[in-house]
Motif scaffolding. Structure first.
Motif, mmCIF file in Angstrom:
data_model
loop_
_atom_site.group_PDB
_atom_site.id
_atom_site.type_symbol
_atom_site.label_atom_id
_atom_site.label_comp_id
_atom_site.label_asym_id
_atom_site.label_seq_id
_atom_site.Cartn_x
_atom_site.Cartn_y
_atom_site.Cartn_z
ATOM 1 N N ILE A 179 0.879 -1.177 0.000
ATOM 2 C CA ILE A 179 0.000 0.000 0.000
ATOM 3 C C ILE A 179 0.913 1.222 0.000
ATOM 4 C CG2 ILE A 179 -1.777 1.303 1.228
ATOM 5 C CD1 ILE A 179 -2.843 -1.316 0.178
ATOM 6 N N ILE A 180 1.009 1.895 -1.138
ATOM 7 C CA ILE A 180 1.921 3.034 -1.274
ATOM 8 C C ILE A 180 1.100 4.321 -1.281
ATOM 9 C CG2 ILE A 180 3.684 4.140 -2.688
ATOM 10 C CD1 ILE A 180 4.463 1.424 -3.753
ATOM 11 N N ILE A 181 1.329 5.139 -0.266
ATOM 12 C CA ILE A 181 0.669 6.449 -0.181
ATOM 13 C C ILE A 181 1.558 7.468 -0.882
ATOM 14 C CG2 ILE A 181 -0.179 8.231 1.375
ATOM 15 C CD1 ILE A 181 -0.533 6.018 3.487
ATOM 16 N N GLY A 182 0.964 8.238 -1.775
ATOM 17 C CA GLY A 182 1.740 9.217 -2.527
ATOM 18 C C GLY A 182 0.941 10.468 -2.811
ATOM 19 N N GLU A 183 1.463 11.239 -3.762
ATOM 20 C CA GLU A 183 0.830 12.500 -4.142
ATOM 21 C C GLU A 183 0.777 12.605 -5.663
ATOM 22 O OE1 GLU A 183 2.744 15.018 -0.393
ATOM 23 O OE2 GLU A 183 3.790 14.810 -2.316
ATOM 24 N N TRP A 184 -0.223 13.316 -6.147
ATOM 25 C CA TRP A 184 -0.320 13.602 -7.572
ATOM 26 C C TRP A 184 -0.015 15.079 -7.800
ATOM 27 C CZ3 TRP A 184 0.056 11.672 -12.126
ATOM 28 C CH2 TRP A 184 -0.407 12.372 -13.240
ATOM 29 N N TRP A 185 1.007 15.320 -8.625
ATOM 30 C CA TRP A 185 1.451 16.669 -8.923
ATOM 31 C C TRP A 185 1.133 17.006 -10.370
ATOM 32 C CZ3 TRP A 185 4.320 20.041 -5.642
ATOM 33 C CH2 TRP A 185 4.602 19.518 -4.377
ATOM 34 N N GLU A 186 0.641 18.209 -10.611
ATOM 35 C CA GLU A 186 0.374 18.684 -11.969
ATOM 36 C C GLU A 186 1.416 19.710 -12.407
ATOM 37 O OE1 GLU A 186 -4.346 18.463 -12.604
ATOM 38 O OE2 GLU A 186 -3.744 19.947 -11.098
ATOM 39 N N LEU A 187 2.581 19.690 -11.743
ATOM 40 C CA LEU A 187 3.624 20.672 -11.999
ATOM 41 C C LEU A 187 4.865 19.990 -12.570
ATOM 42 C CD1 LEU A 187 3.342 22.671 -8.644
ATOM 43 C CD2 LEU A 187 2.316 23.268 -10.840
ATOM 44 N N ASP A 188 5.759 20.788 -13.134
ATOM 45 C CA ASP A 188 7.067 20.311 -13.566
ATOM 46 C C ASP A 188 7.910 20.110 -12.305
ATOM 47 O OD1 ASP A 188 9.743 20.096 -14.344
ATOM 48 O OD2 ASP A 188 9.476 21.409 -16.079
ATOM 49 N N LEU A 189 8.054 18.861 -11.892
ATOM 50 C CA LEU A 189 8.655 18.586 -10.589
ATOM 51 C C LEU A 189 10.133 18.973 -10.523
ATOM 52 C CD1 LEU A 189 6.899 15.213 -9.797
ATOM 53 C CD2 LEU A 189 6.594 17.370 -8.593
ATOM 54 N N ALA A 190 10.863 18.790 -11.610
ATOM 55 C CA ALA A 190 12.272 19.182 -11.607
ATOM 56 C C ALA A 190 12.403 20.693 -11.421
ATOM 57 C CB ALA A 190 12.953 18.739 -12.900
ATOM 58 N N GLN A 191 11.525 21.443 -12.053
ATOM 59 C CA GLN A 191 11.559 22.901 -11.901
ATOM 60 C C GLN A 191 11.163 23.308 -10.488
ATOM 61 O OE1 GLN A 191 12.601 25.162 -14.379
ATOM 62 N NE2 GLN A 191 12.654 26.484 -12.569
ATOM 63 N N VAL A 192 10.171 22.606 -9.921
ATOM 64 C CA VAL A 192 9.787 22.892 -8.538
ATOM 65 C C VAL A 192 10.975 22.661 -7.611
ATOM 66 C CG1 VAL A 192 8.352 22.106 -6.614
ATOM 67 C CG2 VAL A 192 7.338 22.414 -8.873
ATOM 68 N N GLY A 193 11.733 21.572 -7.833
ATOM 69 C CA GLY A 193 12.895 21.298 -7.000
ATOM 70 C C GLY A 193 13.927 22.405 -7.083
ATOM 71 N N THR A 628 25.172 20.213 -16.439
ATOM 72 C CA THR A 628 24.268 20.399 -15.311
ATOM 73 C C THR A 628 23.964 21.876 -15.101
ATOM 74 O OG1 THR A 628 25.167 18.443 -14.287
ATOM 75 C CG2 THR A 628 23.925 19.916 -12.878
ATOM 76 N N LYS A 629 24.998 22.713 -15.205
ATOM 77 C CA LYS A 629 24.773 24.141 -15.045
ATOM 78 C C LYS A 629 23.817 24.662 -16.118
ATOM 79 C CE LYS A 629 27.126 25.466 -11.465
ATOM 80 N NZ LYS A 629 26.441 26.034 -10.299
ATOM 81 N N LYS A 630 23.986 24.151 -17.364
ATOM 82 C CA LYS A 630 23.143 24.611 -18.451
ATOM 83 C C LYS A 630 21.680 24.251 -18.210
ATOM 84 C CE LYS A 630 24.898 24.215 -22.506
ATOM 85 N NZ LYS A 630 25.373 23.640 -23.787
ATOM 86 N N SER A 631 21.457 23.094 -17.564
ATOM 87 C CA SER A 631 20.083 22.665 -17.307
ATOM 88 C C SER A 631 19.407 23.501 -16.237
ATOM 89 C CB SER A 631 20.054 21.183 -16.900
ATOM 90 O OG SER A 631 20.577 21.020 -15.597
ATOM 91 N N GLY A 632 20.219 24.277 -15.492
ATOM 92 C CA GLY A 632 19.640 25.169 -14.497
ATOM 93 C C GLY A 632 19.226 24.502 -13.219
ATOM 94 N N VAL A 633 19.734 23.303 -12.954
ATOM 95 C CA VAL A 633 19.356 22.587 -11.742
ATOM 96 C C VAL A 633 20.619 22.249 -10.975
ATOM 97 C CG1 VAL A 633 18.035 20.673 -10.811
ATOM 98 C CG2 VAL A 633 17.414 21.637 -12.997
ATOM 99 N N SER A 634 20.575 22.394 -9.657
ATOM 100 C CA SER A 634 21.788 22.288 -8.853
ATOM 101 C C SER A 634 22.156 20.847 -8.541
ATOM 102 C CB SER A 634 21.602 23.064 -7.545
ATOM 103 O OG SER A 634 20.571 22.501 -6.787
ATOM 104 N N TRP A 635 23.434 20.624 -8.218
ATOM 105 C CA TRP A 635 23.928 19.284 -7.890
ATOM 106 C C TRP A 635 23.220 18.697 -6.678
ATOM 107 C CZ3 TRP A 635 25.919 16.367 -11.154
ATOM 108 C CH2 TRP A 635 26.906 16.737 -12.038
ATOM 109 N N ILE A 636 22.929 19.523 -5.683
ATOM 110 C CA ILE A 636 22.323 18.976 -4.466
ATOM 111 C C ILE A 636 21.014 18.269 -4.783
ATOM 112 C CG2 ILE A 636 21.104 21.102 -3.858
ATOM 113 C CD1 ILE A 636 21.499 20.377 -0.961
ATOM 114 N N ASN A 637 20.353 18.719 -5.821
ATOM 115 C CA ASN A 637 19.089 18.098 -6.193
ATOM 116 C C ASN A 637 19.287 16.885 -7.083
ATOM 117 O OD1 ASN A 637 17.645 19.994 -4.793
ATOM 118 N ND2 ASN A 637 17.634 21.424 -6.491
ATOM 119 N N GLY A 638 20.527 16.671 -7.530
ATOM 120 C CA GLY A 638 20.822 15.439 -8.228
ATOM 121 C C GLY A 638 20.406 15.407 -9.682
#
Length: 639
Positions: A179-193, A628-638
Motif C-alpha cells: 500500500i503506497i501512499i503518494g501525491e499527484w502533482w500537476e507541476l514540472d517537478l524538476a523545476q519545482v525542485g 548540469t549548469k546549463k540545465s539550471g538545476v543544482s547538484w544537491i538536487n541530483g
C-alpha cells in the motif's frame, strides 16, 4: 513495459572485482551471524526511466516514471539474494536510484545519491546497480534521489525470509499487499525542485493517492476518479506493506470497521501492536496485519495528511481513500462516495451501496502520531541487535529554518524577498562542494576537494527556547535567529564508534515534525518527547532493552528524539530530512564512516563499470558540470 525479474539457482559469472566484493560481504555476514550459506538467486530488473502523459483531474500531465508505471515495479527478493537493476535513462533529467533502507553492507557505491556516492545517470545513458541483500527482511522501497522526482519515481522493495513465510514471527498471512501512499502533482517537478532550492517556495500537490489512484474524493467534471480496491475474503488475514512515498505529509491510515496489528517498521520486527490507525511519515514503512472479520460489505480505506496547527503556515493537503471490499459483497464497479462523507464512522455493517467510512483524526492532531511511534518496541528476534550502552560520540542536532541574503552580506530579514529561506541543522544548511567528483570517490582515493568540507557542529551555535511557538511567525524574536550559512557539512566516525544523536525540532519559521533518514545504517530510537530535550531528566527515559529500530525516525512537532547507531558500515552516507522541501532547502549532512582495521571491515574499490570521473564511457567532469549548469538545476538536487 513491465520490469521482469529473473531468478536462477546459481551465481552468474562476474568480473573479478565484483566477485571479490561480493565474497567479502558474504564472509563478513556469515562470520558475524553464524549463518550457514543457503541457496540464493540473482534477481534482475530493467528500469526504463521515461516520460509519459497521465490524465487526472481532467488534465494531462507529463510525468517521469519507471516502465510506464506509477508506482513503479515492485522488487521482491529473498534474504540472501543478489539484485541487479539495469537503469536505462530515457528521461531528460539526470537520475539516480536510492534503495531506501537497504543496508548496502560494504557496498556504499550502490547507495544511489548523486554527487555523494556516484555521478548521476545522464539522459540517454545506462547504469546497473548491484545489491547484496543480507541480514534484512521486511518492507523497504526504492526511489529516485532527485529533488521532487521521487514523487513519481518509486516502488516497493520487499525482502522475504529465506525460509519462507512460515518463519514470520506472526501468523502467516493469506496475502501480502503493498500500500503506497503518494501525491499527484500537476507541476514540472524538476523545476519545482530547483525553485525550492533557490528560495522560491509554495508549491503543492493537487491530490493524494493510494497505489497511484486518487480515489472518489476527487473528480473530473463530476465523474469520480478511480480508487484503489482491495478484495478480501471473510476470515482471512492480510499483511499490508504500507509505504509513505509522499513528499510533504505524514499520513494517518484507517480502514473502517477493522483494526491493524503492526508487526514491523522499516524492515525491523516490532512487538505486535494493535491499533485502529497507522501514522506514517515520508520515508517510513509499516507492516500491519488486517483480519477480514467485519460483516461482509465495503469499507473505505482512508489516508489523511496531518499538519502542524496555527500559527504554522497552513498548506493545501488532501485526504484520499480506497476501498476494502469483501468477495461476497455487492459490487457495482466504480467506488461511490459515501453520503455521510469521509469523516463519519458507520454504526455497524455497510448499508446497501454506501460503503462504511472511518472517523479520522483531526488535521491538526499531531499527538496521535507521537503516541503511535512511542508505542512501538522491537520484537526480540534472531536478527535483533544489542543497543550500544557505551557511547563514543554525541551530537545534538537542532533542526529548523533560516535564511541567507540573496545579495551581499547584509539584508532585511523576516517577510522579505531579500533573503533565501533554507533548512538547517545546527544553523548550517547543506550544499555540495564546488567539485565534480562524488564525495565517496574523493574520500576513497583521497583526492583534492575533501579539505573544503566543514565539520558538522556538535551543537548549535547558541542555546535558546527551541520550541517557543512565538518563533513560528515572522517577527523580531525569530529574526534574531534567522541568519544562517551554507556549507558541505560532514562528520567522520571511526569504524565501530557508537554514536548518540539527539534531534531537536524547533519553532523557527515552522513547527513541523522531521522524519530523519540515515543511509547505510539502522538507528535505535531510545526515546522521544515534546518540548526541549533536557538530559538531566530525559536520559532516564531511554529504552535500552527493546527500542524501536528504524532507518527513518520521526522527530515530533516541537519535540525531540534520541537515537543511537553503530558506525560499522564504511563509506559516505547521506543523513537528511525526508520531507522533500526540507531536503531541497538543505536539511542534510554527510556521515563518513572510516575503514576498519581489516579488509573485511573496509570499503572495497568501486565495482567494474562504475560511473567514476575517470571512466572512459562518461563525460569528463568539466563537460558534466557544464551540462548540469546549463540545465539550471543544482547538484544537491541530483539533476
Amino acid at each position: 513495459m513491465q520490469s521482469k525479474p529473473y531468478k536462477v539457482a546459481t551465481m552468474k559469472r562476474r568480473s573479478l572485482p565484483a566477485a571479490a566484493a561480493a565474497l567479502t560481504a558474504a564472509i563478513v555476514f556469515f562470520l558475524s551471524t553464524g549463518a550457514l550459506p543457503a541457496a540464493s538467486a540473482i534477481v534482475e530488473h530493467t528500469f526504463v526511466v521515461s516520460q509519459v502523459k497521465m490524465k487526472h483531474l481532467c488534465k494531462e500531465t507529463l510525468v517521469t516514471v519507471v516502465n510506464g508505471q506509477l508506482p513503479g515495479p515492485a522488487i521482491e527478493v529473498t534474504e540472501g539474494d543478489s539484485v541487479a537493476v539495469h537503469v536505462i535513462n530515457k528521461s531528460p533529467y539526470n537520475i539516480t536510484i536510492h534503495w531506501h533502507g537497504v543496508k548496502q553492507w560494504l557496498n556504499c557505491w550502490a547507495d544511489g545519491v548523486p554527487m555523494i556516492t556516484q555521478l548521476p545517470i545522464l539522459p540517454n545513458h545506462n547504469f546497473t546497480y548491484r545489491l547484496n541483500i543480507t541480514g534484512q527482511e521486511g518492507t523497504l522501497w526504492w526511489h529516485a534521489h532527485v529533488a521532487f522526482l521521487r514523487a513519481t519515481l518509486h516502488g516497493a522493495f520487499i525482502i522475504r525470509p529465506r525460509h519462507g513465510a512460515s518463519s514470520y514471527p506472526f501468523p502467516k498471512p493469506h496475502r501480502e499487499i503493498p500500500i503506497i501512499i503518494g501525491e499527484w502533482w500537476e507541476l514540472d517537478l524538476a523545476q519545482v525542485g530547483w525553485n525550492m532550492a533557490h528560495g522560491f517556495l509554495f508549491y503543492f500537490a493537487s491530490a493524494s493517492t493510494i497505489n497511484g489512484k486518487l480515489g472518489d474524493l476527487f473528480n473530473c467534471s463530476g465523474v469520480a476518479e478511480d480508487g484503489y480496491v482491495l478484495d478480501v475474503e471473510p476470515g482471512e488475514t492480510y499483511l499490508l506493506r504500507v509505504i509513505n512515498a509522499a513528499l510533504f505529509s505524514e499520513y494517518y491510515l484507517k480502514i473502517a470497521g477493522h483494526k491493524f496489528t503492526v508487526v514491523a517498521a522499516d524492515a525491523n520486527y516490532v512487538t505486535p501492536y494493535t491499533t485502529d490507525v497507522l501514522a506514517i511519515a515520508p520515508g517510513e514503512t509499516v507492516d500491519a496485519l488486517v483480519v477480514a472479520d467485519a460483516p461482509p460489505g465495503r469499507y473505505y480505506m482512508v489516508a489523511k495528511p496531518n499538519q502542524a496547527p496555527l500559527p504554522d503556515t497552513q498548506t493545501p493537503e488532501y485526504t484520499t481513500r480506497g476501498m476494502v471490499q469483501y468477495s461476497n459483497s455487492n459490487s457495482h464497479g466504480a467506488m461511490q462516495r459515501s453520503s455521510r462523507g469521509a469523516e463519519e464512522e458507520g454504526d455497524g455493517g455497510p448499508s446497501g451501496d454506501v460503503p462504511v467510512a472511518p472517523e479520522m483524526p483531526d488535521t491538526h492532531d499531531t499527538i496521535t502520531s507521537f503516541y503511535f511511534h512511542g508505542n512501538l518496541t522491537s520484537l526480540r528476534h534472531q536478527r535483533s541487535s544489542l543497543v550500544p550502552v557505551q557511547v563514543d560520540e554525541r551530537l545534538f542536532l537542532v533542526l529548523g529554518l533560516g535564511s541567507i541574503c540573496r545579495k551581499g552580506q547584509s539584508c532585511k530579514r523576516g517577510d522579505t524577498n531579500e533573503t533565501i529561506l533554507l533548512a538547517t541543522m545546527n544553523n548550517v544548511s547543506f550544499q555540495l562542494p564546488a567539485m565534480t567528483t562524488p564525495l565517496l570517490e574523493a574520500h576513497y582515493y583521497h583526492t583534492n576537494g575533501m579539505g573544503t568540507l566543514q565539520e558538522l557542529p556538535n551543537r548549535p551555535p547558541r542555546a535558546f527556547n527551541f520550541t517557543d511557538p512565538a518563533l513560528i511567525p515572522y517577527g523580531p524574536k525569530e529574526e534574531r535567529l534567522e541568519p544562517t550559512s551554507r556549507a558541505t557539512m560532514v562528520r567522520r566516525f571511526r569504524h565501530g564508534a557508537a554514536v548518540e544523536v539527539v534531534f531537536q525540532s524547533t519553532g523557527i519559521l515552522q513547527g513541523d515534525s522531521n522524519p530523519m533518514h540515515l543511509h547505510g545504517h539502522d538507528m535505535f530510537l531510545l526515546a522521544q518527547g515534546l518540548g526541549n530535550y533536557d538530559a538531566s531528566k530525559d536520559v532516564a527515559r531511554y529504552n535500552l532493552v527493546n527500542p524501536l529500530v528504524k532507518n527513518t525516525v520521526v522527530v515530533p512537532n516541537l519535540g525531540w528524539a534520541t537515537v543511537r547507531f553503530v558506525a560499522n558500515n564504511p563509506g559516505v552516507w547521506f543523513m537528511h530530512c525526508h520531507y522533500e522541501f526540507h531536503l531541497s532547502m538543505g536539511m542534510a549532512a554527510v556521515f563518513i564512516v572510516e575503514d576498519g582495521p581489516t579488509v573485511d571491515k573496509s570499503l572495497p574499490p568501486p565495482p567494474a563499470n562504475f560511473l567514476t570521473c575517470g571512466h572512459d564511457d562518461n563525460l569528463v567532469p568539466d563537460e558534466l558540470y557544464l551540462q548540469t549548469k546549463k540545465s539550471g538545476v543544482s547538484w544537491i538536487n541530483g539533476v
